[in-house]
Design a protein around this motif. Structure first.
Motif, PDB file in Angstrom:
ATOM      1  N   ILE B 114       0.822  -1.210   0.000  1.00  0.00           N
ATOM      2  CA  ILE B 114       0.000   0.000   0.000  1.00  0.00           C
ATOM      3  C   ILE B 114       0.860   1.266   0.000  1.00  0.00           C
ATOM      4  O   ILE B 114       0.841   2.028  -0.962  1.00  0.00           O
ATOM      5  N   VAL B 115       1.661   1.446   1.057  1.00  0.00           N
ATOM      6  CA  VAL B 115       2.392   2.714   1.199  1.00  0.00           C
ATOM      7  C   VAL B 115       3.362   2.929   0.024  1.00  0.00           C
ATOM      8  O   VAL B 115       3.341   3.974  -0.630  1.00  0.00           O
ATOM      9  N   LEU B 118       1.495   3.446  -3.240  1.00  0.00           N
ATOM     10  CA  LEU B 118       0.903   4.790  -3.326  1.00  0.00           C
ATOM     11  C   LEU B 118       1.968   5.811  -3.717  1.00  0.00           C
ATOM     12  O   LEU B 118       1.766   6.641  -4.594  1.00  0.00           O
ATOM     13  N   ARG B 119       3.101   5.716  -3.054  1.00  0.00           N
ATOM     14  CA  ARG B 119       4.238   6.611  -3.342  1.00  0.00           C
ATOM     15  C   ARG B 119       4.611   6.576  -4.817  1.00  0.00           C
ATOM     16  O   ARG B 119       4.879   7.601  -5.437  1.00  0.00           O
ATOM     17  N   THR B 121       2.765   5.656  -7.306  1.00  0.00           N
ATOM     18  CA  THR B 121       1.673   5.892  -8.270  1.00  0.00           C
ATOM     19  C   THR B 121       1.207   7.347  -8.315  1.00  0.00           C
ATOM     20  O   THR B 121       0.766   7.827  -9.365  1.00  0.00           O
ATOM     21  N   ILE B 122       1.306   8.042  -7.177  1.00  0.00           N
ATOM     22  CA  ILE B 122       0.820   9.432  -7.139  1.00  0.00           C
ATOM     23  C   ILE B 122       1.620  10.300  -8.123  1.00  0.00           C
ATOM     24  O   ILE B 122       2.847  10.185  -8.206  1.00  0.00           O
ATOM     25  N   LEU B 141      -1.441   5.310 -13.201  1.00  0.00           N
ATOM     26  CA  LEU B 141      -2.441   5.740 -12.207  1.00  0.00           C
ATOM     27  C   LEU B 141      -3.819   5.200 -12.580  1.00  0.00           C
ATOM     28  O   LEU B 141      -4.527   4.626 -11.745  1.00  0.00           O
TER      29      LEU B 141
END
Lengths: 383, 207
Positions: B114-115, B118-119, B121-122, B141
């Motif tokens: 997750i973390v 997310l890093r 993909t943002i 994304l």
């Protein structure tokens, strides 16, 4: 030689001498190396102790250096030891060989060929473990958030709220697959992956095994569970035994139906291939984590004409299961399977909680991307 | 052709396993059982010499880490399965291992799955320093959102979820296709390695 000629000769020699001195000065200025400055040592943050972080201001001669030698002296000792060598352009080094509570000082030596220039000694520093890794606060936040969501939906499920779960084709076929085996009078093979019991995929495989074993007990079919891990084998046997008891058929449980084969990957694959061809199971379940043996198992199963249902979160093996099995549970479908099969409120609540967790992830992705594009805020630093 | 007897043994066993490609036969069965027996024998020896001796028996024999005796007793409960009257003791080490496993893997899983994802993909302004990079980041994304939507179990695939989840499965299959080709290449290289052994080391046909 006349006086004039002597004077000319002297001038030429002086000119040559000056030229040599000038070149020597230039060469010296080119090759002179300067040491790094401001060497600071401190406990390496966010670790379990045993390491010190050394930082320095880069040497002005950095571009021509070979690198930096890092020297360490323990306080109270005269011995100096080299703890590392790193290339030019670097401004920090982590000494991972320290003893906690001991004081150490460090020196950084600029190295160029055989020339070396050392910095001043750093401040004394000691290493110690930290209780919390502040770099992982985001992990704590997500863990708390997901735990809250899951507990909330479990509580809702316990209060009798009707929780919907959409149809998962691979799992909807379990009844049919077990029934087919019963009609054909053939056994059902269940392969619980190759990883240990602490792997999430194996835990999911055990949950599914319980539900499948219950159906097998009800249908009075024969189950075969060969194992590659001794602990998984023990758990699998307990799970199957419990399932037969829950199905009201403890007498039908045969301990020998769940057994250990070997912990060697390809020896296990050879054994399961042999079982599939000799026993001719009507249905094969491949649930859990798999490696290179996935295709060998699934291809052999397909060649025997068995109905095959696979489920794994091993991304590299999923393509092989998709091509050679009748139904494949992709990644998280494997984790959702036990809730889907059992329809137990507790597990369903957990599943719905995870869905909300995924929705939160999508919202975070979209919101932070919008903020990251519209403003100069460093959104990635939140993680 | 080699005169080394061990290469002959190895080559015959390789052919024995390969004979399964035709059908299951006694030759394969011999090789299969030999393989299982040897691997188990090796595992037992390995665990004894590389795990139990250095981490348990040696320290305890020297009077160090005596608390390991308690751990060893709990571990030995696995063998209680063979004594039906107290076979319930098996559940104690199972509970410890399962509890530890879940506790250790959940934070690790949240961090990795997750973390860190997310890093990666943002999208931020710096992503567009390279136009090429920026375009692919938008695709990633969109792919991540569509793929997550495929794994929503508590909603019917209706409304926005229907096209999103279908797009998600397209992304998933593209990923699997790439993975399939890559892994097949690796398998072919394994086959080449085994054929090289047969043709060069054993038969000496190729050099």
């Amino acid at each position: 030689m006349t006086m004039i000629e002597k004077l000319k000769d002297f001038k030429i020699k002086r000119l040559l001498f000056n030229f040599l001195i000038f070149n020597l000065l230039i060469l010296t200025s080119i090759y002179a190396i300067e040491p790094p400055a401001n060497v600071v040592a401190k406990d390496n943050p966010n670790d379990g102790g045993g390491s010190i972080l050394i930082q320095w201001r880069i040497s002005p001669s950095d571009s021509i250096l070979d690198g930096y030698r890092i020297l360490r002296q323990q306080q109270g000792s005269t011995e100096i030891s080299e703890v590392g060598f790193i290339g030019r352009g670097r401004i920090s080094f982590t000494d991972e060989g320290t003893t906690d509570k001991m004081k150490y000082t460090y020196q950084v030596v600029a190295v160029k060929d055989t020339s070396e220039v050392a910095s001043a000694w750093s401040n004394p520093a000691t290493s110690k473990p930290q209780w919390f890794d502040t770099n992982r606060i985001s992990v704590v936040v997500f863990t708390i958030l997901f735990t809250f969501l899951i507990i909330y939906f479990i509580e809702r499920a316990k209060k009798g709220t009707n929780l919907f779960v959409r149809k998962i084709p691979g799992l909807a076929a379990v009844d049919e697959a077990v029934g087919r085996a019963t009609e054909m009078g053939k056994p059902i093979l269940y392969v619980p992956g190759l990883t240990g019991i602490s792997d999430v995929a194996t835990i999911a495989a055990m949950n599914i095994l319980g539900e499948v074993a219950k159906k097998i007990a009800q249908y009075d079919s024969r189950l075969i569970v060969p194992n590659t891990d001794p602990i998984v084998f023990t758990v699998a046997r307990e799970v199957v035994k419990e399932a037969y008891i829950q199905a009201g058929r403890p007498d039908a449980f045969k301990p020998d139906s769940v057994y250990f084969v070997t912990d060697s990957q390809f020896a296990y694959a050879a054994a399961v291939d042999g079982i599939m061809t000799r026993e001719q199971p009507a249905t094969n379940f491949f649930m859990g984590y798999f490696y290179a043996e996935a295709l060998i198992l699934a291809e052999t199963g397909a060649s025997t004409g068995a109905v095959q249902i696979a489920g794994t979160d091993a991304v590299t093996q999923l393509p092989f299961f998709i091509t050679s099995c009748d139904y494949t549970l992709l990644g998280e479908e494997l984790y959702a399977a036990s809730a889907y099969l059992s329809r137990e409120p507790l597990l369903l609540g957990g599943l719905i909680g995870q869905d909300w967790g995924k929705a939160v992830i999508v919202v975070i992705l979209v919101v932070l991307t919008v903020i990251g594009l519209l403003t100069n805020l460093q959104v990635l630093k939140l993680f | 052709m080699t005169h080394n007897p061990w290469i002959w043994v190895s080559a015959i066993l390789t052919l024995g396993i390969f004979s399964f490609l035709y059908k299951e036969n006694p030759f394969y069965r011999v090789c299969e059982h030999l393989f299982i027996g040897i691997s188990n024998g090796y595992s037992i020896t390995f665990v004894w010499h590389r795990v139990l001796m250095p981490t348990l028996i040696n320290p305890v024999a020297h009077g160090e880490k005596l608390w390991l005796i308690l751990i060893a007793i709990i571990g030995a409960f696995y063998f209680m399965y063979f004594i039906p009257q107290i076979s319930w003791l098996v559940r104690i080490p199972i509970a410890i291992v399962l509890g530890y496993g879940a506790g250790a893997s959940i934070p690790r899983g949240i961090d990795a799955a997750i973390v860190q994802q997310l890093r990666a993909t943002i999208i931020t302004r710096s992503t567009f320093l390279s136009v090429y990079n920026g375009i692919w980041s938008i695709v990633i994304l969109f792919g991540v959102i569509a793929t997550i939507s495929y794994f929503f179990f508590s909603r019917e695939r209706k409304g926005i979820l229907k096209p999103l989840s279908y797009t998600g499965i397209v992304f998933i299959m593209i990923g699997f296709g790439a993975s399939f080709g890559y892994t097949v290449m690796a398998r072919v290289s394994l086959l080449i390695g085994r054929l090289t052994f047969l043709l060069r080391d054993w038969l000496g046909i190729i050099h």
